[in-house]
Design a protein around this motif. Structure first.
Motif: not given
Length: 631
Positions: A562-564, A598-601, A618-619, A623-624
């Motif tokens: 759900p988070v990803i 955002l690009l780095r994430i 880690d993902a 995202i947090s």
């Protein structure tokens, strides 16, 4: 009636004026009698070894020097000569073009000769680029720079390349490649001597490369394939011709006021559209001189300029008010956008794999020409434009067929698919579709709660809260910020919002477009990784093939999904919101830091979700960080 400027007409006059046959030199006659094109070229062109080609006068002097050779080769008998059977290492399509060209020069059909020259100049540029890379590192972008390069002069000999410069090397030369591919020259305006000389020099070059074994050192660059781009545009804008349509279109072209009579053979043979679009561009913007061939101090009227938003002076291009706006968008997708078909320049520069030019592409181009020709011409000047058409302001011929009517209706709903922002939108839509598939798949997998669901839900709420705030700030919508059910319908609505794009991205918005496109691409890649891992592990789970650690890792993935997916949806949401906004320098400066974050994430998400990494915690941690962006 001609589209050639006085200077270009003069160059053609220099080499085509008739002279007494007795004035032809003995060596020229001897080479011609032997019916050996390579020998003829070497015998007559080696005199260029010490020639300097720096100014217009240098080019004219060299052409005058070679005038007897142009006259002599006009008498060359291709029927008694030898076709290109001795050349073995050429690409099959190049060899076929040379052999077909040989047969064309037997008949001396003016239109077929021009088609042959179009093909061989295209193949030639590609070949010379490959030859250049035997010694050079980066192939020059412009053909004239390529021809003047020391690398080619060393490999192919100076006199041979200077002859190519005379024929193709920029605005001071005969400039045959540009005259032909940019639609300036009518079939009857290329003298037979000039055409045969061009063919002979290309033939001689290929023979030389064969004889000296240079082909063994060449690594052919891969040709561009457009099958993916063709499928994309075909889904949005399907066009299909039947035999009856072709018959009607030819009849229409023969009576159309839009088509200059000297250019009619091209329309009937290959349905070309370039030259007449240029004339309407010149008329709409009150620049009649731009229908003529460009000189070194003037601009070339190219498709890039015709479809640009502004003229070089900064004024608005009026052509978009003449054609439907969405038709201009279609033209830009076909001819201009970097990720589009780019048919004209890819064909002319020899970059395109012609096996990828499908029947649909041919039908599409015919439609574009027919639709453009359907518009009545409206000339603002009394000179150059009008005199090149049999113009009658009170006449208008309408073209009617079910195919044309249906395609015309589709134009009004056409939306760019190759503008950088349109590509970002398409990739984001594909990402969201995969997220839906991922969710459906996850619901079939059952694991016990590992106790982290509360933490995951909290992270999801923060991400969707920021997503809702983005909607509110850019579309002035007030949302229940923590209600997922309230945010997701907005995402679905905004992904359907039509993208109003017309021109290629300008310098101000190009950076923002690049950010958004890459963010969307990374998000799609991460979604593909997730779906692939989940399908594979779910199948192994059902078959009881998972070891203990693999099972734990898969359980972590299911807990974190759900988070990803909320993170991926935030990426897509940001793309959908920002593609509808123009970026000035101040606005981009304010957002650049968040775009980079955002690009780095998105880049790290691709890594963490890859099959050989699978770092789901880690993902989630990554995202947090999204809850703090664009505040």
């Amino acid at each position: 009636m001609t589209f050639l400027s006085n200077a270009v007409v003069h160059l053609f006059h220099v080499i085509s004026t008739k002279r007494d046959v007795e004035s032809i030199t003995e060596t020229t006659s001897l080479a011609c009698l032997k019916n050996n094109l390579s020998l003829f070229v070497k015998t007559n062109c080696v005199c260029l070894m010490q020639t300097e080609l720096n100014s217009p006068d240098d080019f004219i002097a060299a052409l005058i020097q070679l005038k007897p050779a142009f006259e002599s080769i006009s008498q060359f008998d291709f029927a008694s000569g030898k076709p290109c059977k001795g050349i073995k290492n050429l690409r099959a399509d190049v060899l076929q073009t040379l052999n077909n060209g040989w047969e064309v020069f037997v008949t001396e059909d003016a239109l077929q000769i021009v088609v042959t020259l179009l093909q061989i100049t295209s193949h030639l540029e590609r070949t010379l680029g490959d030859v250049f890379l035997v010694k050079g590192k980066v192939c020059p972008f412009l053909l004239r720079d390529l021809l003047a390069s020391p690398e080619l002069s060393e490999i192919c000999l100076p006199w041979r390349m200077k002859m190519m410069q005379l024929l193709l090397g920029g605005p001071f030369s005969l400039n045959l490649r540009n005259l032909l591919w940019h639609g300036f020259v009518a079939p009857e305006e290329i003298s037979i001597g000039c055409a045969k000389m061009m063919f002979a020099c290309v033939y001689d070059l290929y023979c030389y490369l064969e004889e000296t074994n240079i082909y063994d050192r060449i690594r052919l660059r891969p040709l561009v394939k457009i099958n993916t781009s063709t499928n994309i545009i075909n889904k949005l804008f399907p066009v299909k011709l039947i035999e009856e349509d072709i018959t009607q279109i030819k009849a229409y072209f023969e009576t159309s006021l839009y088509i200059a009579k000297v250019m009619l053979p091209y329309f009937l043979h290959s349905v070309s559209c370039y030259e007449n679009k240029k004339c309407q561009f010149a008329s709409c913007n009150n620049m009649p001189e731009r229908v003529m061939t460009a000189q070194s101090t003037e601009f070339y009227t190219t498709m890039d300029e015709i479809l640009a938003e502004h003229l070089p002076s900064g004024k608005e291009n009026q052509l978009k008010h003449f054609f439907d706006k969405q038709f201009m968008v279609l033209l830009t997708d076909i001819f201009n956008q970097p990720e589009g078909l780019r048919l004209r320049d890819r064909l002319s520069h020899g970059e395109l794999d012609t096996d990828d030019v499908t029947q649909y592409v041919a039908d599409l181009i015919i439609f574009v020409v027919t639709y453009a020709s359907h518009r009545p011409l409206k000339f603002n000047d009394d000179g150059l434009c009008k005199e090149r058409f049999d113009f009658c302001p009170n006449s208008c011929i309408c073209y009617n067929s079910s195919w044309y009517s249906n395609a015309s209706l589709k134009i009004s709903n056409y939306e760019s698919v190759f503008h950088p922002l349109a590509v970002a939108k398409r990739l984001s839509n594909e990402c969201l579709d995969l997220c839906d598939q991922f969710q459906t798949l996850v619901e079939t997998v059952k694991f016990e709660d590992d106790g982290n669901s509360a933490s995951c839900n909290e992270t999801c709420d923060r991400v969707y809260e920021n997503c809702a705030r983005l909607f509110e700030s850019h579309f002035h919508e007030e949302l229940n910020t923590c209600d997922v059910c309230d945010v997701l319908p907005r995402i679905k609505a905004v992904r359907r919002k039509k993208l109003e794009t017309l021109h290629r991205s300008d310098s101000k918005s190009l950076e923002a477009s690049a950010f958004l496109r890459q963010i969307a691409k990374n998000s799609l890649n991460a979604a593909q990784n997730l779906l692939s891992s989940t399908r594979s592990r779910a199948e192994d789970l059902r078959a009881k093939r998972l070891r203990s650690r693999q099972r734990q890792n898969f359980q972590k993935l299911i807990a974190c999904y759900p988070v990803i997916t909320s993170g991926l949806k935030f990426h897509c949401c940001a793309v959908f919101i920002f593609i509808h906004h123009r970026f000035d320098a101040e606005r981009l400066a304010a957002l650049r830091r968040d775009f980079k974050t955002l690009l780095r994430i998105s880049e790290k998400l691709v890594t963490f979700t890859s099959a050989d990494v699978n770092k789901w915690d880690d993902a989630v941690s990554l995202i947090s960080q999204l809850s703090q962006l664009f505040r």
